[in-house]
Design an enzyme around this catalytic site. Structure first.
Site, PDB file in Angstrom:
ATOM      1  N   TRP A   1       0.879  -1.152  -0.033  1.00  0.00           N
ATOM      2  CA  TRP A   1       0.116   0.052  -0.070  1.00  0.00           C
ATOM      3  C   TRP A   1       0.805   1.134   0.019  1.00  0.00           C
ATOM      4  O   TRP A   1       1.987   1.260   0.822  1.00  0.00           O
ATOM      5  CB  TRP A   1      -0.921   0.043   1.136  1.00  0.00           C
ATOM      6  CG  TRP A   1      -1.622   1.453   1.345  1.00  0.00           C
ATOM      7  CD1 TRP A   1      -2.516   1.750   0.474  1.00  0.00           C
ATOM      8  CD2 TRP A   1      -1.201   2.544   2.247  1.00  0.00           C
ATOM      9  NE1 TRP A   1      -2.935   3.093   0.591  1.00  0.00           N
ATOM     10  CE2 TRP A   1      -2.280   3.595   1.876  1.00  0.00           C
ATOM     11  CE3 TRP A   1      -0.329   2.592   2.958  1.00  0.00           C
ATOM     12  CZ2 TRP A   1      -2.361   4.690   2.510  1.00  0.00           C
ATOM     13  CZ3 TRP A   1      -0.140   4.036   3.692  1.00  0.00           C
ATOM     14  CH2 TRP A   1      -1.262   4.962   3.380  1.00  0.00           C
TER      15      TRP A   1
ATOM     16  N   GLU B   1      -3.174  -2.841  -2.709  1.00  0.00           N
ATOM     17  CA  GLU B   1      -3.985  -2.313  -1.762  1.00  0.00           C
ATOM     18  C   GLU B   1      -4.687  -0.865  -2.346  1.00  0.00           C
ATOM     19  O   GLU B   1      -3.707  -0.121  -2.355  1.00  0.00           O
ATOM     20  CB  GLU B   1      -4.093  -2.025  -0.357  1.00  0.00           C
ATOM     21  CG  GLU B   1      -5.052  -1.388   0.636  1.00  0.00           C
ATOM     22  CD  GLU B   1      -4.723  -1.232   1.972  1.00  0.00           C
ATOM     23  OE1 GLU B   1      -3.607  -1.630   2.456  1.00  0.00           O
ATOM     24  OE2 GLU B   1      -5.698  -1.058   2.870  1.00  0.00           O
TER      25      GLU B   1
ATOM     26  N   LYS C   1      -7.334   2.720  -2.534  1.00  0.00           N
ATOM     27  CA  LYS C   1      -7.894   3.666  -1.677  1.00  0.00           C
ATOM     28  C   LYS C   1      -8.643   4.607  -2.428  1.00  0.00           C
ATOM     29  O   LYS C   1      -8.142   4.846  -3.606  1.00  0.00           O
ATOM     30  CB  LYS C   1      -6.582   4.092  -0.850  1.00  0.00           C
ATOM     31  CG  LYS C   1      -7.228   5.040   0.341  1.00  0.00           C
ATOM     32  CD  LYS C   1      -5.995   5.195   1.387  1.00  0.00           C
ATOM     33  CE  LYS C   1      -6.450   6.119   2.303  1.00  0.00           C
ATOM     34  NZ  LYS C   1      -5.526   6.149   3.530  1.00  0.00           N
TER      35      LYS C   1
ATOM     36  N   ASP D   1      -9.902  -2.869   1.489  1.00  0.00           N
ATOM     37  CA  ASP D   1      -9.950  -2.525   2.781  1.00  0.00           C
ATOM     38  C   ASP D   1     -11.334  -1.845   2.823  1.00  0.00           C
ATOM     39  O   ASP D   1     -11.766  -1.013   2.311  1.00  0.00           O
ATOM     40  CB  ASP D   1      -8.833  -1.236   2.999  1.00  0.00           C
ATOM     41  CG  ASP D   1      -8.866  -0.707   4.446  1.00  0.00           C
ATOM     42  OD1 ASP D   1      -9.907  -0.302   5.007  1.00  0.00           O
ATOM     43  OD2 ASP D   1      -7.818  -0.761   5.137  1.00  0.00           O
TER      44      ASP D   1
ATOM     45  N   HIS E   1     -11.949   1.811   2.420  1.00  0.00           N
ATOM     46  CA  HIS E   1     -11.271   2.735   1.453  1.00  0.00           C
ATOM     47  C   HIS E   1     -12.097   2.825   0.078  1.00  0.00           C
ATOM     48  O   HIS E   1     -11.801   3.116  -0.922  1.00  0.00           O
ATOM     49  CB  HIS E   1     -10.065   1.997   0.936  1.00  0.00           C
ATOM     50  CG  HIS E   1      -8.883   2.135   1.761  1.00  0.00           C
ATOM     51  ND1 HIS E   1      -7.445   1.575   1.596  1.00  0.00           N
ATOM     52  CD2 HIS E   1      -8.896   2.401   3.027  1.00  0.00           C
ATOM     53  CE1 HIS E   1      -6.691   1.725   2.388  1.00  0.00           C
ATOM     54  NE2 HIS E   1      -7.435   2.698   3.443  1.00  0.00           N
TER      55      HIS E   1
ATOM     56  N   HIS F   1      -8.634  -5.959   4.536  1.00  0.00           N
ATOM     57  CA  HIS F   1      -8.352  -5.285   5.543  1.00  0.00           C
ATOM     58  C   HIS F   1      -9.765  -5.006   6.337  1.00  0.00           C
ATOM     59  O   HIS F   1     -10.612  -4.006   5.713  1.00  0.00           O
ATOM     60  CB  HIS F   1      -7.676  -3.939   5.386  1.00  0.00           C
ATOM     61  CG  HIS F   1      -6.181  -4.247   4.965  1.00  0.00           C
ATOM     62  ND1 HIS F   1      -5.291  -3.330   5.114  1.00  0.00           N
ATOM     63  CD2 HIS F   1      -5.483  -5.298   5.327  1.00  0.00           C
ATOM     64  CE1 HIS F   1      -4.179  -3.660   4.943  1.00  0.00           C
ATOM     65  NE2 HIS F   1      -4.366  -5.118   5.134  1.00  0.00           N
TER      66      HIS F   1
ATOM     67  N   ASP G   1     -12.222   7.125   6.283  1.00  0.00           N
ATOM     68  CA  ASP G   1     -11.454   6.102   6.623  1.00  0.00           C
ATOM     69  C   ASP G   1     -10.814   6.244   8.082  1.00  0.00           C
ATOM     70  O   ASP G   1      -9.422   6.182   8.232  1.00  0.00           O
ATOM     71  CB  ASP G   1     -10.150   5.956   5.473  1.00  0.00           C
ATOM     72  CG  ASP G   1      -9.276   4.828   5.605  1.00  0.00           C
ATOM     73  OD1 ASP G   1      -9.844   3.774   6.173  1.00  0.00           O
ATOM     74  OD2 ASP G   1      -8.175   5.025   5.439  1.00  0.00           O
TER      75      ASP G   1
ATOM     76  N   ASP H   1     -10.633   4.016  10.602  1.00  0.00           N
ATOM     77  CA  ASP H   1      -9.959   3.002  11.149  1.00  0.00           C
ATOM     78  C   ASP H   1     -10.552   2.723  12.479  1.00  0.00           C
ATOM     79  O   ASP H   1      -9.670   2.457  13.588  1.00  0.00           O
ATOM     80  CB  ASP H   1      -8.435   2.999  11.079  1.00  0.00           C
ATOM     81  CG  ASP H   1      -7.922   2.793   9.591  1.00  0.00           C
ATOM     82  OD1 ASP H   1      -8.077   1.791   8.782  1.00  0.00           O
ATOM     83  OD2 ASP H   1      -7.522   4.010   9.364  1.00  0.00           O
TER      84      ASP H   1
ATOM     85  N   ASP I   1      -7.495  -4.147  10.045  1.00  0.00           N
ATOM     86  CA  ASP I   1      -6.656  -2.801   9.948  1.00  0.00           C
ATOM     87  C   ASP I   1      -7.376  -1.821  10.394  1.00  0.00           C
ATOM     88  O   ASP I   1      -8.331  -0.929   9.794  1.00  0.00           O
ATOM     89  CB  ASP I   1      -6.617  -2.517   8.343  1.00  0.00           C
ATOM     90  CG  ASP I   1      -5.731  -1.147   8.258  1.00  0.00           C
ATOM     91  OD1 ASP I   1      -5.050  -0.629   9.055  1.00  0.00           O
ATOM     92  OD2 ASP I   1      -5.408  -0.627   7.090  1.00  0.00           O
TER      93      ASP I   1
HETATM   94  C1  RNT Z   1      -4.150   2.808   4.638  1.00  0.00           C
HETATM   95  C2  RNT Z   1      -3.892   1.346   4.506  1.00  0.00           C
HETATM   96  C3  RNT Z   1      -2.694   0.507   4.985  1.00  0.00           C
HETATM   97  C4  RNT Z   1      -2.436   0.983   6.348  1.00  0.00           C
HETATM   98  C5  RNT Z   1      -1.584  -0.019   7.032  1.00  0.00           C
HETATM   99  C6  RNT Z   1      -0.852   0.425   8.427  1.00  0.00           C
HETATM  100  O1  RNT Z   1      -5.056   3.524   4.369  1.00  0.00           O
HETATM  101  O2  RNT Z   1      -5.333   0.979   4.689  1.00  0.00           O
HETATM  102  O3  RNT Z   1      -3.406  -0.725   4.803  1.00  0.00           O
HETATM  103  O4  RNT Z   1      -3.726   1.420   7.022  1.00  0.00           O
HETATM  104  O5  RNT Z   1      -0.696  -0.572   6.038  1.00  0.00           O
HETATM  105 ZN    ZN Z   2      -5.543  -1.153   4.705  1.00  0.00          ZN
END
Ligand code: RNT
Ligand code: ZN
Length: 413
Positions: free
Chosen positions: A179, A220, A222, A253, A256, A280, A288, A290, A320
């Site tokens: 990523w 990955e 986004k 993810d 994302h 993720h 985003d 988290d 994640d």
């Molecule tokens: C960031 C991505 C990525 C990170 C990690 C730390 O937007 O989601 O996966 O969160 O690699």
């Molecule tokens: Zn991620």
């Protein structure tokens, strides 16, 4: 009680023992970065940047590899089933020395590999293309400056080799997830140029063929980030195309995409064209963000799709999220167990009856069955699973975590 509930499930065509077998055989990859707010052990100033943001300052975060391992051992001890460790490159054991990212070696991660071996778990890996002066422009693999691109290409190439070494030693392929934060705050003039450079950087990274039994490549995408609101080089279309063309795994993810867009609906489409999926599992709140994963509709829908598509064997489930405003051990355990509970619920679905109703065009029955299965005593099965695995049930989880907080975390001052 358990036996009675089992019979109840049998009456709707669900084999509970089979479900528990699958649940026990599905590892979740625990992201090391929940333990220290994505800090790592390079010994820098810990500035995150690159669109990643952790809020909160709950006391007791892990300050060393030993502390992080101690915390992870605690987490593993309160999770049913066997899991994995998902490590970022900045978490290596650099022995107090400055080791540049384009100079990392497997030896810096041997301690982690040994730790995984001692825990009987596999390892996954990530190059860390953020929190670094060479990422300060918000560009890494797509940077117009060739020297900066080379630096990150080398970092990613080395990361794959480290992952392959871990996979080899641990007898289980490591997923290496690339990523990069690359993007722009404001409208770019040359969207294409950055994407062309990202593609050629990735091609270089993946040139060396590694044994798939040791390393599995994933990319990955986004949609946007802090500081990359207008443009992200590695968008969904970009990486979906890349993964199909190069037959790498694709990482989705949950945070994302547009807030109303769910990754659950993507599973069946993506798996028609890419060999494997990396998830993720996360929870975005308005962005985003988290947040800690919950037993919520989104996560249930994701697990439902994995089960309904018979996709568990081709999917690597990772987490994640990073919340520094609550006990970090609790965050890990609550989030991981929530993902597992969602998977259990999916495995307990009256799949055969649902499909029959749907194919017969009887959508009334389909809807009724879906609601019915939510009201089934699935939590009894979950508690039995925890008991079989010798881990606390839902009612005892909190006191376990609080006990660790007072004995261990609160001493870290
Ligand atoms: C960031 C991505 C990525 C990170 C990690 C730390 O937007 O989601 O996966 O969160 O690699
Ligand atoms: Zn991620």
């Amino acid at each position: 009680m358990f036996e009675k509930v089992k019979d109840q499930y049998a009456s709707i065509g669900v084999d509970v023992e089979k479900a528990l077998e699958v649940l026990a055989g599905t590892p979740i990859s625990l992201h090391c970065w929940q333990g220290d707010d994505v800090g790592g052990f390079e010994g820098g100033d810990g500035e995150l940047g690159s669109g990643l943001a952790v809020t909160g300052n709950f006391p007791g975060k892990a300050r060393s590899i030993d502390e992080l391992q101690q915390d992870l051992e605690k987490v593993l001890s309160i999770l049913p089933g066997k899991h994995r460790l998902n490590l970022h490159a900045i978490y290596g054991d650099f022995g107090g020395k400055k080791v540049e990212r384009d100079a990392i070696e497997a030896s810096h991660f041997q301690g982690w590999i040994d730790w995984c071996k001692s825990q009987g778990i596999g390892m996954d890996f990530n190059p860390s293309c953020f929190s670094h002066p060479k990422a300060d422009d918000g560009l890494t693999l797509s940077h117009p400056d060739e020297a900066i691109r080379e630096f990150w290409i080398t970092h990613c190439q080395l990361s794959r080799k480290i992952a392959a070494e871990a996979g080899k030693q641990l007898g289980s392929a490591a997923v290496t997830n690339v990523w990069v934060p690359d993007g722009m705050k404001d409208l770019p003039a040359d969207r294409l140029g950055y994407r062309e450079r990202l593609k050629s950087s990735l091609d270089r990274i993946f040139t060396e063929k590694l044994d798939q039994a040791h390393n599995i490549d994933a990319v990955e995408c986004k949609l946007f980030g802090i500081g990359s609101e207008s443009y992200v080089v590695g968008s969904h279309e970009f990486y979906m195309g890349y993964a199909i063309q190069n037959q790498t795994a694709l990482c989705l993810d949950a945070g994302h995409f547009h807030p109303t867009e769910t990754i659950a609906d993507k599973v069946s489409s993506v798996l028609m064209y890419v060999p494997e999926l990396l998830l993720h599992v996360s929870r975005g709140v308005r962005w985003d963000s988290d947040h800690v994963v919950l037993f919520d509709d989104q996560t249930q829908a994701i697990m439902q799709e994995l089960v309904r598509c018979d996709a568990l064997a081709r999917t690597h489930i990772g987490l994640d999220f990073f919340d520094a405003s609550i006990n970090r051990i609790a965050a890990w355990a609550i989030g991981t167990r929530a993902a597992q509970k969602c998977l259990l619920l999916a495995l307990l679905e009256p799949a055969k009856l649902l499909r029959e109703a749907e194919l017969a065009g009887d959508y009334t029955t389909r809807l009724a069955l879906l609601e019915q299965s939510k009201a089934m005593p699935w939590a009894v099965i979950w508690e039995a699973f925890c008991e079989r695995n010798n881990v606390p049930g839902e009612l005892d989880l909190l006191s376990e975590v609080k006990d660790y907080e007072s004995k261990v975390l609160s001493q870290r001052v």
